[in-house]
Design a protein around this motif. Structure first.
Motif, mmCIF file in Angstrom:
data_model
loop_
_atom_site.group_PDB
_atom_site.id
_atom_site.type_symbol
_atom_site.label_atom_id
_atom_site.label_comp_id
_atom_site.label_asym_id
_atom_site.label_seq_id
_atom_site.Cartn_x
_atom_site.Cartn_y
_atom_site.Cartn_z
ATOM 1 N N LYS A 23 0.827 -1.216 0.000
ATOM 2 C CA LYS A 23 0.000 0.000 0.000
ATOM 3 C C LYS A 23 0.864 1.270 0.000
ATOM 4 C CE LYS A 23 -4.254 -1.833 1.993
ATOM 5 N NZ LYS A 23 -4.041 -3.235 1.824
ATOM 6 N N THR A 24 1.923 1.252 -0.816
ATOM 7 C CA THR A 24 2.778 2.432 -0.908
ATOM 8 C C THR A 24 2.074 3.488 -1.749
ATOM 9 O OG1 THR A 24 3.923 1.583 -2.855
ATOM 10 C CG2 THR A 24 4.898 1.073 -0.719
ATOM 11 N N ASP A 25 2.564 4.712 -1.676
ATOM 12 C CA ASP A 25 1.918 5.800 -2.425
ATOM 13 C C ASP A 25 2.577 6.046 -3.762
ATOM 14 O OD1 ASP A 25 4.272 7.030 -1.677
ATOM 15 O OD2 ASP A 25 3.303 8.895 -1.075
ATOM 16 N N SER A 26 3.502 5.136 -4.175
ATOM 17 C CA SER A 26 4.169 5.353 -5.456
ATOM 18 C C SER A 26 4.274 4.062 -6.256
ATOM 19 C CB SER A 26 5.549 5.971 -5.247
ATOM 20 O OG SER A 26 6.329 5.147 -4.429
ATOM 21 N N LEU A 27 4.309 4.246 -7.564
ATOM 22 C CA LEU A 27 4.454 3.144 -8.498
ATOM 23 C C LEU A 27 5.628 3.493 -9.408
ATOM 24 C CD1 LEU A 27 3.472 0.531 -9.889
ATOM 25 C CD2 LEU A 27 1.925 1.958 -11.251
ATOM 26 N N ASP A 28 6.648 2.654 -9.390
ATOM 27 C CA ASP A 28 7.835 2.911 -10.195
ATOM 28 C C ASP A 28 7.940 1.871 -11.301
ATOM 29 O OD1 ASP A 28 10.273 3.424 -11.321
ATOM 30 O OD2 ASP A 28 11.428 3.201 -9.480
ATOM 31 N N LEU A 29 7.580 2.292 -12.511
ATOM 32 C CA LEU A 29 7.704 1.417 -13.681
ATOM 33 C C LEU A 29 8.718 2.000 -14.662
ATOM 34 C CD1 LEU A 29 3.975 0.385 -14.256
ATOM 35 C CD2 LEU A 29 5.780 -0.903 -13.113
ATOM 36 N N VAL A 48 -6.051 0.377 -4.781
ATOM 37 C CA VAL A 48 -5.096 1.344 -4.222
ATOM 38 C C VAL A 48 -4.901 2.603 -5.071
ATOM 39 C CG1 VAL A 48 -3.798 -0.417 -2.942
ATOM 40 C CG2 VAL A 48 -3.103 0.182 -5.263
ATOM 41 N N THR A 49 -5.611 2.738 -6.193
ATOM 42 C CA THR A 49 -5.338 3.866 -7.093
ATOM 43 C C THR A 49 -5.500 5.220 -6.421
ATOM 44 O OG1 THR A 49 -7.584 3.764 -7.974
ATOM 45 C CG2 THR A 49 -5.860 2.664 -9.252
ATOM 46 N N GLU A 50 -6.465 5.345 -5.518
ATOM 47 C CA GLU A 50 -6.672 6.636 -4.843
ATOM 48 C C GLU A 50 -5.475 7.023 -3.977
ATOM 49 O OE1 GLU A 50 -9.336 8.949 -5.051
ATOM 50 O OE2 GLU A 50 -9.651 7.719 -6.831
ATOM 51 N N GLY A 51 -4.714 6.045 -3.519
ATOM 52 C CA GLY A 51 -3.569 6.323 -2.653
ATOM 53 C C GLY A 51 -2.259 6.529 -3.394
ATOM 54 N N ILE A 52 -2.269 6.407 -4.717
ATOM 55 C CA ILE A 52 -1.035 6.562 -5.499
ATOM 56 C C ILE A 52 -0.802 8.049 -5.760
ATOM 57 C CG2 ILE A 52 0.141 6.033 -7.675
ATOM 58 C CD1 ILE A 52 -0.226 3.582 -5.897
ATOM 59 N N HIS A 53 0.303 8.564 -5.231
ATOM 60 C CA HIS A 53 0.635 9.981 -5.377
ATOM 61 C C HIS A 53 1.811 10.236 -6.306
ATOM 62 C CE1 HIS A 53 -1.389 10.289 -1.242
ATOM 63 N NE2 HIS A 53 -2.246 10.611 -2.185
ATOM 64 N N ARG A 54 2.621 9.197 -6.542
ATOM 65 C CA ARG A 54 3.789 9.356 -7.408
ATOM 66 C C ARG A 54 3.872 8.176 -8.366
ATOM 67 N NH1 ARG A 54 5.738 10.983 -2.604
ATOM 68 N NH2 ARG A 54 6.651 9.016 -2.026
ATOM 69 N N ILE A 55 4.065 8.486 -9.647
ATOM 70 C CA ILE A 55 4.282 7.436 -10.641
ATOM 71 C C ILE A 55 5.482 7.823 -11.494
ATOM 72 C CG2 ILE A 55 3.386 6.287 -12.714
ATOM 73 C CD1 ILE A 55 0.619 6.369 -11.541
ATOM 74 N N SER A 56 6.363 6.853 -11.696
ATOM 75 C CA SER A 56 7.468 7.051 -12.624
ATOM 76 C C SER A 56 7.329 6.043 -13.762
ATOM 77 C CB SER A 56 8.826 6.864 -11.951
ATOM 78 O OG SER A 56 9.839 7.016 -12.937
ATOM 79 N N LEU A 57 7.237 6.582 -14.953
ATOM 80 C CA LEU A 57 7.240 5.786 -16.182
ATOM 81 C C LEU A 57 8.426 6.236 -17.037
ATOM 82 C CD1 LEU A 57 3.406 5.891 -16.915
ATOM 83 C CD2 LEU A 57 4.736 3.857 -16.304
ATOM 84 N N ALA A 58 9.462 6.696 -16.365
ATOM 85 C CA ALA A 58 10.634 7.244 -17.057
ATOM 86 C C ALA A 58 11.364 6.153 -17.837
ATOM 87 C CB ALA A 58 11.583 7.892 -16.050
#
Length: 183
Positions: A23-29, A48-58
């Motif tokens: 249940k982290t607030d970030s998704l690193d892809l 958990v989508t409502e809790g995701i505050h940071r996404i990296s798709l770099a």
């Protein structure tokens, strides 16, 4: 080839599962060789989508971002899309009411992504190393929260440099001007 693809899919699945389970607030892809955002992730992350505050798709191979991505992850505060093949953003980006930072460096934007100019919470926009020649200075000047706009390594015209200084209350990062060759 198939083995590498299988490994890449497994890596994405592991990262998504880690985010959901912890249940982290970030998704690193980042660095996953993604050409599109995998549709299966929407279902896997539904809880958990409502809790995701940071996404990296770099550093993937994304050519576009879908409106579904933006509306699904509506609570984003930071979005890192650096190092892809993007040339535009979906209009729905305007609905990201909490977005504070977006990194679009090393993409293929030819013009400033105008939907960003209406995101009132944006503090940092990184567009370094794109192909942007024109910038909507008046729209940017009205962005009350904007603190930093990085346009280094873009072919912005000299008129932008002249217009910008008196109008904007934020840091504008540009590449040094090329010296004018003497005739």
């Amino acid at each position: 080839m198939q083995k590498k693809m299988g490994e890449a899919v497994a890596r994405v699945a592991r990262k998504v599962n880690d985010t959901v389970e912890n249940k982290t607030d970030s998704l690193d892809l980042a660095n996953c060789k993604l050409m599109t955002f995998p549709v299966g992730i929407y279902k896997a992350m539904r809880s958990v989508t409502e809790g995701i505050h940071r996404i990296s798709l770099a550093n993937n191979e994304l050519k576009s971002l879908t409106s579904r991505f933006v509306t699904t992850f509506s609570q984003l505060r930071e979005l890192n899309l650096a190092g892809n093949y993007l040339h535009r953003l979906p209009e729905e980006v305007t609905s990201l009411l909490h977005l504070r930072a977006i990194n679009l460096s090393r993409n293929r934007f030819r013009r400033f992504p105008e939907p960003l100019a209406t995101v009132a919470t944006l503090e940092t926009i990184d567009l370094e190393e794109n192909e942007i020649a024109e910038v909507p200075v008046e729209k940017l000047a009205s962005m009350a929260s904007l603190r930093s706009l990085n346009l280094r390594a873009n072919p912005v015209g000299p008129e932008v440099r002249l217009l910008v200084r008196p109008l904007i209350p934020f840091d504008l990062l540009l590449s040094p001007e090329e010296p004018v060759p003497k005739a």
